[in-house]
Design a protein around this motif. Structure first.
Motif, mmCIF file in Angstrom:
data_model
loop_
_atom_site.group_PDB
_atom_site.id
_atom_site.type_symbol
_atom_site.label_atom_id
_atom_site.label_comp_id
_atom_site.label_asym_id
_atom_site.label_seq_id
_atom_site.Cartn_x
_atom_site.Cartn_y
_atom_site.Cartn_z
ATOM 1 N N ASP A 1 13.458 7.860 -0.221
ATOM 2 C CA ASP A 1 14.198 8.819 -1.220
ATOM 3 C C ASP A 1 14.159 8.269 -2.587
ATOM 4 N N PRO A 2 14.402 9.144 -3.489
ATOM 5 C CA PRO A 2 14.008 8.855 -4.930
ATOM 6 C C PRO A 2 14.952 7.460 -5.337
ATOM 7 N N VAL A 3 16.232 7.221 -4.988
ATOM 8 C CA VAL A 3 16.668 6.289 -5.427
ATOM 9 C C VAL A 3 16.368 5.018 -4.565
ATOM 10 N N SER A 4 16.334 4.994 -3.284
ATOM 11 C CA SER A 4 15.847 3.991 -2.641
ATOM 12 C C SER A 4 14.423 3.610 -3.036
ATOM 13 N N SER A 5 13.495 4.341 -3.698
ATOM 14 C CA SER A 5 12.311 4.195 -4.273
ATOM 15 C C SER A 5 12.323 3.131 -5.419
ATOM 16 N N LEU A 6 13.362 3.602 -6.371
ATOM 17 C CA LEU A 6 13.723 2.720 -7.456
ATOM 18 C C LEU A 6 14.296 1.437 -7.093
ATOM 19 N N GLU A 7 15.342 1.553 -6.113
ATOM 20 C CA GLU A 7 15.798 0.105 -5.766
ATOM 21 C C GLU A 7 14.728 -0.852 -4.848
ATOM 22 N N PHE A 8 13.774 -0.172 -4.282
ATOM 23 C CA PHE A 8 12.615 -1.175 -3.646
ATOM 24 C C PHE A 8 11.818 -1.576 -4.899
ATOM 25 N N ILE A 9 11.378 -0.678 -5.902
ATOM 26 C CA ILE A 9 10.812 -1.245 -7.068
ATOM 27 C C ILE A 9 11.446 -2.425 -7.732
ATOM 28 N N GLU A 10 12.656 -2.138 -8.035
ATOM 29 C CA GLU A 10 13.332 -2.995 -8.802
ATOM 30 C C GLU A 10 13.512 -4.666 -7.691
ATOM 31 N N VAL B 1 1.852 -9.919 -6.910
ATOM 32 C CA VAL B 1 1.945 -8.755 -6.023
ATOM 33 C C VAL B 1 0.918 -7.890 -6.610
ATOM 34 N N VAL B 2 0.375 -7.290 -5.673
ATOM 35 C CA VAL B 2 -0.445 -5.873 -5.627
ATOM 36 C C VAL B 2 -0.042 -4.697 -5.044
ATOM 37 N N VAL B 3 0.227 -3.741 -6.037
ATOM 38 C CA VAL B 3 0.794 -2.452 -5.704
ATOM 39 C C VAL B 3 -0.316 -1.394 -5.566
ATOM 40 N N ILE B 4 -0.681 -0.720 -4.592
ATOM 41 C CA ILE B 4 -1.499 0.422 -4.619
ATOM 42 C C ILE B 4 -0.475 1.696 -4.860
ATOM 43 N N GLU B 5 -0.658 2.452 -5.733
ATOM 44 C CA GLU B 5 0.202 3.477 -6.100
ATOM 45 C C GLU B 5 -0.514 4.531 -6.850
ATOM 46 N N HIS B 6 -0.205 6.079 -6.456
ATOM 47 C CA HIS B 6 -0.477 7.144 -7.258
ATOM 48 C C HIS B 6 0.587 7.334 -8.476
ATOM 49 N N GLN B 7 1.821 7.229 -8.012
ATOM 50 C CA GLN B 7 2.759 7.463 -9.120
ATOM 51 C C GLN B 7 3.216 6.161 -9.665
ATOM 52 N N LEU B 8 2.962 5.951 -10.970
ATOM 53 C CA LEU B 8 3.290 4.653 -11.513
ATOM 54 C C LEU B 8 4.405 4.523 -12.496
ATOM 55 N N ASP B 9 5.013 5.445 -12.792
ATOM 56 C CA ASP B 9 6.029 5.384 -13.908
ATOM 57 C C ASP B 9 7.167 4.573 -13.603
ATOM 58 N N ASP B 10 7.725 4.508 -12.586
ATOM 59 C CA ASP B 10 8.737 3.319 -12.268
ATOM 60 C C ASP B 10 8.293 1.857 -12.209
ATOM 61 N N TRP B 11 6.938 1.749 -11.850
ATOM 62 C CA TRP B 11 6.417 0.525 -11.721
ATOM 63 C C TRP B 11 5.941 -0.136 -13.057
ATOM 64 N N LEU B 12 5.660 0.820 -14.008
ATOM 65 C CA LEU B 12 5.210 0.385 -15.443
ATOM 66 C C LEU B 12 6.090 -0.842 -16.172
ATOM 67 N N PRO B 13 7.282 -0.574 -15.980
ATOM 68 C CA PRO B 13 8.058 -1.896 -16.822
ATOM 69 C C PRO B 13 7.933 -2.936 -16.360
ATOM 70 N N ASP C 1 0.829 -1.157 0.000
ATOM 71 C CA ASP C 1 -0.158 -0.166 0.072
ATOM 72 C C ASP C 1 0.910 1.276 -0.027
ATOM 73 N N GLU C 2 0.980 1.860 -1.105
ATOM 74 C CA GLU C 2 1.896 2.929 -1.150
ATOM 75 C C GLU C 2 3.206 2.817 -0.647
ATOM 76 N N PRO C 3 4.038 1.861 -1.014
ATOM 77 C CA PRO C 3 5.259 1.232 -0.261
ATOM 78 C C PRO C 3 6.500 2.401 -0.624
ATOM 79 N N THR C 4 6.424 3.169 -1.503
ATOM 80 C CA THR C 4 7.405 4.083 -1.659
ATOM 81 C C THR C 4 7.169 5.513 -1.330
#
Length: 527
Positions: A185-194, A207-219, A178-181
């Protein structure tokens, strides 16, 4: 690496005609006749406007709702073909793990090590396996050095990782985030997603991700599910198809589209308030927590009507600095001067009238039983006219889209609604200084825009605005000056443009360029 959609798909969760309403609102269900399946090995993005029922749906999927709240539910939820109610109590929660929007609500113990051990003891994991399992999950989540730390001393982002580690210890079949990132911080967010994407790919974790900002999750996403404000599912399909064919509906619901912020415009013409008057000065400030130095020899001056962003990696000292500015924490050495007086020369009442503070966790500032009373509380303390109070409360309810929640308990609101209420409680009059700790956390596109309009209006009247934020797009769009903290020291003060051009500092402070500049870099333009 982008995930390939699994070939051998099997529904792991099936939802049939689900309806959910809180006890006081049977006539208007939050979730209204929703049906879908979750396929084994998929990563699904669950989207929707703030308050649309995303978290409620997630908590229904693992059986916590309606049992732990005063709620009404009908319809069916199946896990591996078996209705949730047929499982013994507690079994489904181990197979369908959830990391809550507020990680602190999951913790029972004082230290990271004890919290993880407590989780394993509750699940009867053999003691002989505990150490290896704990060490493995600490390594995966980047928390090895935090093992002995007290949880309350960790940053918001570090707490989020502890919550994830606790769930991963259970080796669940389904992981709901639920909005995990939001607090990373910006780099930790990307690392968490990866990290999550790699776990999902290797283990076929659903995995189910609740998120408002989806850019980094889309790939990495296989599907998008989107809830409308009416409680019904309006999108269910592959990300590219959904976002292309239903873009207008996403916009009308107030949901961010990919890189939407980047494509709207360059930084706004944010004319500085015409003043060189210093409103707050920090002089040679050092702050320790026990023997650990959190802030070291800081010197900062804030000017009247200025919009300042404080950024840096998780644990850099941003929230601590904000709380020292507000007089909520006392420095070991140095002083904070506000409007010509040191903070200890102010009476508490006078200081709170001149300065507003919005906590990172909105629940830390709620003290009444209803949303309306929360908004009126400060005005009543200041002996304002009852009719003026009523008018101001109505105005704030409207601006922050809380009119339908006037008599609700603040703690019953969604995460995004709690955040809006916490901000609104600071705006009953025009303070000299407003300090915000992650104010746009949990907000959709529409409510973020409305919030920023209100804040910019206050700024135009001379209020100094300070944001602690991980949102580099927000920094780029609105701030006139940026303060970068690096391990508790002042690493930079200057304009956003000057910061973006300092690539070494951006890298060291674990920041990322805003989307508009990322697009330019990809296009080969010189920043």
């Amino acid at each position: 690496m982008k995930n390939q959609h699994p070939d051998d798909r099997h529904p792991i969760i099936r939802v049939e005609d689900l309806v959910f309403a809180y006890e006081k609102n049977h006539e208007k269900p939050l979730i209204d006749h929703v049906s879908f399946t979750l396929e084994e090995g998929e990563l699904t993005l669950l989207m929707g406007a703030s308050g649309s029922g995303k978290s409620t749906l997630a908590l229904s999927l693992n059986g916590l709702y309606p049992e732990v709240v005063e709620g009404f539910q009908k319809g069916n939820i199946f896990f591996r073909g078996v209705p949730l109610e047929n499982y013994e109590k507690g079994v489904v929660n181990q197979h369908i793990g959830i990391v809550f929007q507020d990680p602190e609500s999951q913790f029972c113990m004082v230290t990271v090590e004890n919290e993880l051990a407590f989780t394993m003891e509750n699940c009867s994991i053999p003691r002989s396996e505990m150490k290896k399992r704990m060490d493995d999950v600490l390594k995966i989540t980047g928390l090895t050095n935090m093992k002995k730390r007290a949880i309350h001393e960790l940053s918001g982002g570090q707490k989020q990782k502890v919550a994830l580690a606790s769930v991963l210890l259970l080796e669940p079949d389904v992981l709901i985030l639920d909005e995990p990132t939001a607090n990373l911080d910006p780099v930790s967010s990307l690392e968490f997603i990866e990290l999550v994407a790699e776990l999902q790919r290797k283990t076929r974790l659903t995995v189910v991700v609740i998120e408002h900002q989806l850019d980094d999750w889309l790939p990495f996403a296989h599907r998008i599910l989107a809830l409308g404000k009416n409680g019904r599912l309006f999108a269910d399909g592959k990300p590219k198809d959904v976002l292309t064919k239903q873009a207008d509906q996403f916009k009308s619901e107030g949901i961010y589209l990919p890189c939407e912020k980047a494509s709207v415009q360059s930084p706004i013409a944010n004319d500085p308030y015409d003043s060189h008057e210093a409103i707050l000065q920090i002089e040679n400030l050092t702050f320790n927590r026990k023997e650990k130095k959190i802030l070291t020899e800081l010197n900062v001056s804030l000017r009247k009507g200025e919009f300042i962003a404080i950024v840096g990696e998780n644990g850099a000292g941003k929230s601590t600095l904000l709380q020292v500015m507000a007089g909520l924490l006392s420095p070991k050495q140095g002083k904070v001067i506000f409007l010509g007086q040191t903070l200890d020369e102010w009476t508490e009442g006078d200081l709170r009238r001149a300065m507003g503070f919005v906590f990172q966790n909105p629940e830390h500032q709620f003290i009444t039983d209803t949303v309306a009373d929360e908004l009126a509380f400060g005005m009543k303390l200041n002996d304002q006219n009852p009719s003026d109070i009523e008018n101001k409360v109505a105005e704030l309810l409207h601006h922050f889209q809380l009119e339908n929640h006037r008599w609700h308990n603040p703690f019953s609101l969604s995460g995004g609604q709690k955040r809006r209420l916490s901000v609104a409680t600071m705006l009953d009059e025009t303070p000299e200084l407003l300090l915000f700790d992650e104010p746009t956390f949990g907000q959709d596109a529409h409510t973020t825009t409305e919030l920023m309009k209100i804040i910019l209006d206050l700024k135009a009247k001379g209020t100094t605005i300070v944001f602690v934020t991980h949102d580099m797009n927000l920094v780029d769009m609105y701030s006139e000056r940026v303060i970068v903290l690096d391990e508790g020291r002042l690493a930079f003060q200057g304009t956003p443009a000057e910061l973006w051009s300092d690539h070494e500092l951006v890298y060291r402070a674990r920041l990322r360029l805003p989307h508009r500049l990322q697009k330019q870099v990809k296009a080969g333009e010189v920043i």
